[in-house]
Design a protein around this motif. Structure first.
Motif, PDB file in Angstrom:
ATOM      1  N   MET A   1      -7.278   2.882  -0.668  1.00  0.00           N
ATOM      2  CA  MET A   1      -6.267   2.385  -1.569  1.00  0.00           C
ATOM      3  C   MET A   1      -6.874   2.143  -2.940  1.00  0.00           C
ATOM      4  N   SER A   2      -6.170   2.443  -3.954  1.00  0.00           N
ATOM      5  CA  SER A   2      -6.657   2.240  -5.309  1.00  0.00           C
ATOM      6  C   SER A   2      -6.303   0.849  -5.799  1.00  0.00           C
ATOM      7  N   THR A   3      -7.263   0.208  -6.464  1.00  0.00           N
ATOM      8  CA  THR A   3      -6.975  -1.113  -7.017  1.00  0.00           C
ATOM      9  C   THR A   3      -6.100  -0.992  -8.255  1.00  0.00           C
ATOM     10  N   GLN A   4      -5.910   0.237  -8.737  1.00  0.00           N
ATOM     11  CA  GLN A   4      -5.074   0.455  -9.907  1.00  0.00           C
ATOM     12  C   GLN A   4      -3.589   0.464  -9.572  1.00  0.00           C
ATOM     13  N   LYS A   5      -3.280   0.517  -8.306  1.00  0.00           N
ATOM     14  CA  LYS A   5      -1.877   0.588  -7.916  1.00  0.00           C
ATOM     15  C   LYS A   5      -1.159  -0.711  -8.256  1.00  0.00           C
ATOM     16  N   ASN A   6       0.112  -0.595  -8.401  1.00  0.00           N
ATOM     17  CA  ASN A   6       0.917  -1.803  -8.603  1.00  0.00           C
ATOM     18  C   ASN A   6       1.146  -2.438  -7.255  1.00  0.00           C
ATOM     19  N   ALA A   7       0.893  -3.723  -7.184  1.00  0.00           N
ATOM     20  CA  ALA A   7       1.119  -4.446  -5.926  1.00  0.00           C
ATOM     21  C   ALA A   7       2.619  -4.453  -5.652  1.00  0.00           C
ATOM     22  N   ALA A   8       2.966  -4.233  -4.391  1.00  0.00           N
ATOM     23  CA  ALA A   8       4.377  -4.254  -4.008  1.00  0.00           C
ATOM     24  C   ALA A   8       4.906  -5.664  -4.194  1.00  0.00           C
ATOM     25  N   ARG A   9       5.964  -5.803  -4.897  1.00  0.00           N
ATOM     26  CA  ARG A   9       6.540  -7.119  -5.173  1.00  0.00           C
ATOM     27  C   ARG A   9       7.864  -7.253  -4.439  1.00  0.00           C
ATOM     28  N   VAL A  10       8.066  -8.383  -3.858  1.00  0.00           N
ATOM     29  CA  VAL A  10       9.290  -8.660  -3.133  1.00  0.00           C
ATOM     30  C   VAL A  10      10.116  -9.591  -3.999  1.00  0.00           C
ATOM     31  N   ASP A  23       7.669 -16.274  -3.234  1.00  0.00           N
ATOM     32  CA  ASP A  23       6.669 -16.594  -4.259  1.00  0.00           C
ATOM     33  C   ASP A  23       5.270 -16.671  -3.648  1.00  0.00           C
ATOM     34  N   ALA A  24       5.163 -17.311  -2.490  1.00  0.00           N
ATOM     35  CA  ALA A  24       3.871 -17.430  -1.814  1.00  0.00           C
ATOM     36  C   ALA A  24       3.342 -16.048  -1.425  1.00  0.00           C
ATOM     37  N   PHE A  25       4.217 -15.211  -0.898  1.00  0.00           N
ATOM     38  CA  PHE A  25       3.839 -13.849  -0.524  1.00  0.00           C
ATOM     39  C   PHE A  25       3.298 -13.096  -1.733  1.00  0.00           C
ATOM     40  N   ASN A  26       4.042 -13.107  -2.831  1.00  0.00           N
ATOM     41  CA  ASN A  26       3.630 -12.376  -4.030  1.00  0.00           C
ATOM     42  C   ASN A  26       2.318 -12.912  -4.595  1.00  0.00           C
ATOM     43  N   TYR A  27       2.170 -14.236  -4.609  1.00  0.00           N
ATOM     44  CA  TYR A  27       0.940 -14.839  -5.122  1.00  0.00           C
ATOM     45  C   TYR A  27      -0.250 -14.474  -4.223  1.00  0.00           C
ATOM     46  N   ALA A  28      -0.071 -14.617  -2.920  1.00  0.00           N
ATOM     47  CA  ALA A  28      -1.155 -14.312  -1.984  1.00  0.00           C
ATOM     48  C   ALA A  28      -1.544 -12.830  -2.078  1.00  0.00           C
ATOM     49  N   GLU A  29      -0.548 -11.977  -2.212  1.00  0.00           N
ATOM     50  CA  GLU A  29      -0.840 -10.548  -2.335  1.00  0.00           C
ATOM     51  C   GLU A  29      -1.673 -10.269  -3.585  1.00  0.00           C
ATOM     52  N   SER A  30      -1.337 -10.917  -4.679  1.00  0.00           N
ATOM     53  CA  SER A  30      -2.114 -10.689  -5.903  1.00  0.00           C
ATOM     54  C   SER A  30      -3.542 -11.208  -5.756  1.00  0.00           C
ATOM     55  N   ARG A  31      -3.738 -12.263  -4.991  1.00  0.00           N
ATOM     56  CA  ARG A  31      -5.094 -12.767  -4.744  1.00  0.00           C
ATOM     57  C   ARG A  31      -5.885 -11.776  -3.882  1.00  0.00           C
ATOM     58  N   VAL A  32      -5.230 -11.152  -2.930  1.00  0.00           N
ATOM     59  CA  VAL A  32      -5.912 -10.161  -2.089  1.00  0.00           C
ATOM     60  C   VAL A  32      -6.333  -8.958  -2.931  1.00  0.00           C
ATOM     61  N   VAL A  33      -5.468  -8.508  -3.818  1.00  0.00           N
ATOM     62  CA  VAL A  33      -5.810  -7.398  -4.709  1.00  0.00           C
ATOM     63  C   VAL A  33      -6.993  -7.796  -5.591  1.00  0.00           C
ATOM     64  N   ALA A  35      -9.343 -10.036  -4.821  1.00  0.00           N
ATOM     65  CA  ALA A  35     -10.523 -10.078  -3.947  1.00  0.00           C
ATOM     66  C   ALA A  35     -11.042  -8.670  -3.669  1.00  0.00           C
ATOM     67  N   LEU A  36     -10.141  -7.730  -3.497  1.00  0.00           N
ATOM     68  CA  LEU A  36     -10.543  -6.350  -3.249  1.00  0.00           C
ATOM     69  C   LEU A  36     -11.299  -5.778  -4.447  1.00  0.00           C
ATOM     70  N   VAL A  55     -15.541  -4.908   2.605  1.00  0.00           N
ATOM     71  CA  VAL A  55     -14.653  -4.331   1.583  1.00  0.00           C
ATOM     72  C   VAL A  55     -13.504  -3.582   2.250  1.00  0.00           C
ATOM     73  N   ARG A  56     -13.819  -2.804   3.277  1.00  0.00           N
ATOM     74  CA  ARG A  56     -12.772  -2.051   3.985  1.00  0.00           C
ATOM     75  C   ARG A  56     -11.768  -2.992   4.668  1.00  0.00           C
ATOM     76  N   LEU A  57     -12.261  -4.125   5.160  1.00  0.00           N
ATOM     77  CA  LEU A  57     -11.349  -5.096   5.769  1.00  0.00           C
ATOM     78  C   LEU A  57     -10.411  -5.716   4.730  1.00  0.00           C
ATOM     79  N   ILE A  58     -10.935  -5.995   3.558  1.00  0.00           N
ATOM     80  CA  ILE A  58     -10.077  -6.540   2.498  1.00  0.00           C
ATOM     81  C   ILE A  58      -9.057  -5.485   2.075  1.00  0.00           C
ATOM     82  N   ASP A  59      -9.467  -4.237   2.040  1.00  0.00           N
ATOM     83  CA  ASP A  59      -8.545  -3.142   1.743  1.00  0.00           C
ATOM     84  C   ASP A  59      -7.461  -3.059   2.820  1.00  0.00           C
TER      85      ASP A  59
END
Length: 134
Positions: A1-10, A23-33, A35-36, A55-59
């Motif tokens: 997965m590319s870190t350049q991708k736009n995170a899917a937003r709900v 909001d929690a989902f979107n925030y947590a997702e951005s933190r995972v991106v 961290a990756l 790294v692969r696990l975070i991906d």
């Protein structure tokens, strides 16, 4: 997965508790991106097999968020599942970093812990709302 991708937003217009979950989902997702991206930078070309495994696990964790986003509005089970996934990844990152004590991996642990805490807070709010409604 590319870190350049736009995170899917709900996005959803819903009850305040459901909006907190979104909001929690979107925030947590951005933190995972985040961290990756940091993990890839920290490992660079000289990472060990264990570091690249982290790294692969975070991906993979990022992929889990994308899958959940495709399912629609995050619910009770979604938050619980993702929180458990994050906890597992945090434990493995900690194990990989035990001997090296790499400051970047410590930062990644902190970022993922914030993501997990955010999901847990929304999960608890939804649980309390369900309990009150029953």
């Amino acid at each position: 997965m590319s870190t350049q991708k736009n995170a899917a937003r709900v996005a959803v217009q819903a009850e305040p508790c459901q909006q907190k979950a979104v909001d929690a989902f979107n925030y947590a997702e951005s933190r995972v991106v985040e961290a990756l991206a940091i993990s890839r930078k920290a490992v660079g070309d000289a990472g060990t097999e264990a570091e690249w495994g982290a790294v692969r696990l975070i991906d993979w964790l990022d992929d889990q968020f994308e899958e959940m986003a495709l399912r629609g509005t995050p619910g009770y089970d979604c938050l619980e599942d993702l929180s458990g996934h994050i906890a597992s990844v945090i434990a493995i990152v900690d194990l990989v970093n035990k001997d090296k004590d790499n400051i970047f991996f410590r930062g990644i642990e902190t970022i993922l812990t914030v993501a997990k805490t955010t999901l847990d807070s929304a999960f608890e709010a939804m649980f309390a709302e369900r309990r009150a409604a029953a």
